[in-house]
Design an enzyme around this catalytic site. Structure first.
Site, PDB file in Angstrom:
ATOM      1  N   TYR A  54       0.831  -1.204   0.000  1.00 53.82           N
ATOM      2  CA  TYR A  54       0.000   0.000   0.000  1.00 53.82           C
ATOM      3  C   TYR A  54       0.867   1.256   0.000  1.00 53.82           C
ATOM      4  O   TYR A  54       1.811   1.388   0.774  1.00 53.82           O
ATOM      5  CB  TYR A  54      -0.910   0.025   1.234  1.00 53.82           C
ATOM      6  CG  TYR A  54      -1.733   1.296   1.327  1.00 53.82           C
ATOM      7  CD1 TYR A  54      -2.801   1.512   0.459  1.00 53.82           C
ATOM      8  CD2 TYR A  54      -1.413   2.295   2.244  1.00 53.82           C
ATOM      9  CE1 TYR A  54      -3.545   2.673   0.514  1.00 53.82           C
ATOM     10  CE2 TYR A  54      -2.151   3.471   2.307  1.00 53.82           C
ATOM     11  CZ  TYR A  54      -3.221   3.657   1.437  1.00 53.82           C
ATOM     12  OH  TYR A  54      -3.938   4.819   1.487  1.00 53.82           O
ATOM     13  N   HIS A  84      -5.517  15.779  -4.100  1.00 49.49           N
ATOM     14  CA  HIS A  84      -5.806  16.027  -2.695  1.00 49.49           C
ATOM     15  C   HIS A  84      -5.683  17.500  -2.321  1.00 49.49           C
ATOM     16  O   HIS A  84      -6.058  17.888  -1.208  1.00 49.49           O
ATOM     17  CB  HIS A  84      -4.882  15.175  -1.815  1.00 49.49           C
ATOM     18  CG  HIS A  84      -5.287  13.730  -1.758  1.00 49.49           C
ATOM     19  ND1 HIS A  84      -5.521  12.978  -2.881  1.00 49.49           N
ATOM     20  CD2 HIS A  84      -5.524  12.890  -0.705  1.00 49.49           C
ATOM     21  CE1 HIS A  84      -5.863  11.747  -2.534  1.00 49.49           C
ATOM     22  NE2 HIS A  84      -5.886  11.671  -1.221  1.00 49.49           N
ATOM     23  N   ASN A 197       0.200  12.337   4.791  1.00 52.53           N
ATOM     24  CA  ASN A 197      -0.518  11.430   5.684  1.00 52.53           C
ATOM     25  C   ASN A 197      -0.031  11.611   7.113  1.00 52.53           C
ATOM     26  O   ASN A 197       0.878  10.918   7.570  1.00 52.53           O
ATOM     27  CB  ASN A 197      -0.296   9.985   5.229  1.00 52.53           C
ATOM     28  CG  ASN A 197      -1.518   9.127   5.477  1.00 52.53           C
ATOM     29  OD1 ASN A 197      -2.159   9.256   6.506  1.00 52.53           O
ATOM     30  ND2 ASN A 197      -1.832   8.255   4.536  1.00 52.53           N
ATOM     31  N   TYR A 283     -20.111  33.455  43.701  1.00 55.24           N
ATOM     32  CA  TYR A 283     -19.306  32.373  43.132  1.00 55.24           C
ATOM     33  C   TYR A 283     -18.282  32.879  42.126  1.00 55.24           C
ATOM     34  O   TYR A 283     -17.157  32.372  42.062  1.00 55.24           O
ATOM     35  CB  TYR A 283     -20.213  31.357  42.430  1.00 55.24           C
ATOM     36  CG  TYR A 283     -20.977  30.433  43.339  1.00 55.24           C
ATOM     37  CD1 TYR A 283     -21.003  30.610  44.720  1.00 55.24           C
ATOM     38  CD2 TYR A 283     -21.682  29.359  42.808  1.00 55.24           C
ATOM     39  CE1 TYR A 283     -21.700  29.753  45.540  1.00 55.24           C
ATOM     40  CE2 TYR A 283     -22.398  28.491  43.620  1.00 55.24           C
ATOM     41  CZ  TYR A 283     -22.404  28.699  44.986  1.00 55.24           C
ATOM     42  OH  TYR A 283     -23.106  27.845  45.785  1.00 55.24           O
ATOM     43  N   ARG A 286     -15.469  34.130  44.429  1.00 57.05           N
ATOM     44  CA  ARG A 286     -14.910  33.173  45.376  1.00 57.05           C
ATOM     45  C   ARG A 286     -14.398  31.901  44.687  1.00 57.05           C
ATOM     46  O   ARG A 286     -13.437  31.279  45.139  1.00 57.05           O
ATOM     47  CB  ARG A 286     -15.995  32.823  46.397  1.00 57.05           C
ATOM     48  CG  ARG A 286     -15.592  31.848  47.458  1.00 57.05           C
ATOM     49  CD  ARG A 286     -16.596  31.768  48.609  1.00 57.05           C
ATOM     50  NE  ARG A 286     -17.958  32.061  48.266  1.00 57.05           N
ATOM     51  CZ  ARG A 286     -18.981  31.201  48.408  1.00 57.05           C
ATOM     52  NH1 ARG A 286     -18.757  29.984  48.864  1.00 57.05           N
ATOM     53  NH2 ARG A 286     -20.201  31.565  48.116  1.00 57.05           N
ATOM     54  N   PHE A 331      -2.476   7.758  11.882  1.00 57.62           N
ATOM     55  CA  PHE A 331      -2.830   9.076  11.355  1.00 57.62           C
ATOM     56  C   PHE A 331      -4.143   9.597  11.924  1.00 57.62           C
ATOM     57  O   PHE A 331      -4.496  10.756  11.714  1.00 57.62           O
ATOM     58  CB  PHE A 331      -2.965   8.997   9.829  1.00 57.62           C
ATOM     59  CG  PHE A 331      -3.873   7.873   9.396  1.00 57.62           C
ATOM     60  CD1 PHE A 331      -5.243   7.948   9.561  1.00 57.62           C
ATOM     61  CD2 PHE A 331      -3.338   6.721   8.855  1.00 57.62           C
ATOM     62  CE1 PHE A 331      -6.079   6.914   9.186  1.00 57.62           C
ATOM     63  CE2 PHE A 331      -4.174   5.671   8.467  1.00 57.62           C
ATOM     64  CZ  PHE A 331      -5.547   5.766   8.636  1.00 57.62           C
ATOM     65  N   GLU A 417     -12.814   4.925   4.652  1.00 56.65           N
ATOM     66  CA  GLU A 417     -12.489   5.791   5.790  1.00 56.65           C
ATOM     67  C   GLU A 417     -13.809   6.151   6.481  1.00 56.65           C
ATOM     68  O   GLU A 417     -14.362   7.231   6.302  1.00 56.65           O
ATOM     69  CB  GLU A 417     -11.720   7.018   5.299  1.00 56.65           C
ATOM     70  CG  GLU A 417     -10.393   6.601   4.652  1.00 56.65           C
ATOM     71  CD  GLU A 417      -9.709   7.714   3.876  1.00 56.65           C
ATOM     72  OE1 GLU A 417     -10.197   8.868   3.924  1.00 56.65           O
ATOM     73  OE2 GLU A 417      -8.694   7.431   3.213  1.00 56.65           O
TER      74      GLU A 417
END
Length: 512
Positions: A54, A84, A197, A283, A286, A331, A417
């Protein structure tokens, strides 16, 4: 820090900040070059054997089972970068892109990505030449890492894509390289995938956010102390023995800061034994250390996550020293996404409690004899009324931004994915929350200083006197209404900068 040497062991958060924000130069160590050569030799042997591996000899994502002929593998890597580079939206800030590039160099230098030293050195040359790729805001899902943002960086190495000029214009990558005397590179097998990646974008944003949050959380103690002082609050809730019995480290640090900031105040001394005051403060006064302290502890968690990621191999596939090339899920940005979301929630609450103190300072029914809206002449003048409106609007936005991004997975790539981290989105909105927090604290800084001025002739604490003097450089003394936006900008510059904090610490000692 003017020079950062990247080796196979990692870089530090301080080095990332130096390169991202201060233009430090980068170099690769001999050990990093050797590690990259060794891992590249393994990829070259796979090429010779014509095995299906791969990222080396196959397609990507849903196309992982498509075998690529040797003659087309370089083409595959270039096509990957071009396809991409699909981001959209405004350009990311220069500091984010520079951090991302340095972190990708760090990843390649670890010798687990199978790239030639030339690839990492080309990224180094972009940084040292001040070339910042134009990286659009939208595109990353945080798995497989920050694909689109990193692809926009890698595209410039090929002499393509866009670069952000110093004046903000978008220019061609080829033009920027030529102007700097740099040449495009050609990618070999595995190298395109190795360039994109990883978790470098979300990690870079988280590291920048951590640096900002660390300063802002300390300044939140400063503004809280000034507000408590201006409202004639008690310093007793901040005694160390009260925080030793609930041993959260951030809470103890915050309480110690506030207690020291209030020391030496004539205003505090004036009502210390006054029984007409409330037995307990509200509050928002404090419980300031409990909220800001919890945020500090959350920050410590984010620091731990970022530190682990800085020494992690996040590429896919990875090249192991024994010659194996294995696919991983490293990744996936879930650790960073969770940390960023958690820190955004904490920072949002620090801003929320700050706005509540501002509202109390401005309310004549609760501010203990301060004039309405901190105006000496309320009615004709509105004082800081609308500054609180602005703060309320910012608090509301931060609440919306505190909704976790990391729970909002959207499947992609033909269901290959099928679970993504949204870590990029989590880190990006964290930076927005912190920018908003700086606005909120700057409103409190101005309001608290105005309240201290209105307590004259009683003298504030040494820290309060310094803050009042620095605010008065632009705001002057309480009086008729003025154009408020520039005064708020001055307050914010004091808050986010280092000069006010440095001057206060010179007077009372270091703040945690």
């Amino acid at each position: 820090m003017k020079q950062v040497t990247v080796g196979p062991d990692s870089v530090t958060p301080e080095q990332v900040i130096a390169v991202a924000r201060h233009g430090a130069r980068v170099e690769l160590s001999e050990a990093a070059l050797a590690a990259m050569r060794a891992s590249r030799s393994i990829v070259d042997s796979i090429e010779r054997d014509e095995r299906a591996v791969y990222g080396v000899s196959t397609g990507f994502g849903a196309l992982a089972n498509t075998f690529i002929e040797p003659a087309r593998r370089a083409e595959l890597q270039h096509a990957l970068i071009r396809s991409h580079s699909a981001g959209m939206g405004d350009a990311m800030p220069t500091e984010v892109v520079r951090a991302m590039m340095l972190l990708r160099i760090r990843s390649l230098a670890m010798g687990r990505s199978g790239v030639r030293p030339l690839v990492a050195q080309s990224l180094v040359e972009l940084l040292n030449a001040g070339i910042t790729p134009w990286v659009p805001r939208h595109g990353s899902l945080g798995a497989s890492g920050d694909l689109a943002p990193l692809a926009h960086c890698a595209l410039v190495l090929l002499g393509e894509g866009w670069v952000r000029a110093a004046d903000g214009r978008r220019i061609a990558g080829a033009e920027a390289l030529a102007t700097a005397g740099l040449a495009p590179i050609a990618l070999a097998s595995k190298e395109g995938l190795a360039l994109i990646n990883g978790t470098d974008g979300m990690l870079g944003m988280l590291l920048l956010a951590i640096a900002d949050a660390r300063h802002l959380f300390t300044m939140a103690d400063v503004t809280a102390a000034l507000a408590v002082e201006a409202m004639l609050g008690s310093d007793r809730p901040f005694l160390p023995e009260l925080h030793e019995i609930r041993p959260h480290p951030g809470q103890a640090a915050s309480a110690a800061n506030i207690h020291r900031l209030l020391a030496g105040s004539s205003i505090m001394d004036s009502h210390r034994d006054d029984l007409t005051h409330a037995v307990q403060d509200a509050y928002s006064m404090r419980c300031a250390p409990q909220v800001a302290g919890a945020a500090r502890d959350t920050l410590d968690f984010a620091v731990q996550v970022a530190a682990r990621e800085l020494v992690s191999v996040v590429d896919n596939p990875v090249v192991l020293p024994d010659g194996r090339v294995e696919s991983t899920g490293n990744f996936h940005g879930a650790p960073l996404g969770f940390a960023a979301d958690y820190l955004a929630i904490a920072a949002s609450e620090v801003g929320s409690i700050s706005e509540r103190r501002v509202d109390r300072l401005l309310d004549v029914a609760r501010s203990r004899e301060l004039p309405a809206f901190l105006s000496p002449d309320p009615g004709v003048n509105s004082g800081l009324m609308i500054a609180q409106y602005t703060a309320a609007g910012v608090v509301a936005e931060n609440r919306r931004l505190s909704v976790p991004a990391s729970t909002d997975s959207i499947p992609t790539s033909g269901m290959q994915e099928d679970h993504v981290s949204m870590g990029w989105s989590a880190a990006h909105k964290l930076r927005t929350v912190l920018a908003n927090l700086s606005h909120l604290l700057s409103v409190e800084l101005l309001a608290a200083c105005r309240g201290l001025q209105l307590r004259a002739p009683l003298a504030p604490s040494p820290a309060g006197a310094i803050a009042v003097r620095r605010i008065a450089e632009v705001a002057g003394d309480p009086g008729p209404d003025e154009f408020l936006a520039p005064i708020l900008e001055h307050s914010r510059s004091l808050l986010v900068g280092t000069e006010l904090r440095t001057e206060i610490e010179a007077a009372i000692g270091p703040l945690a």
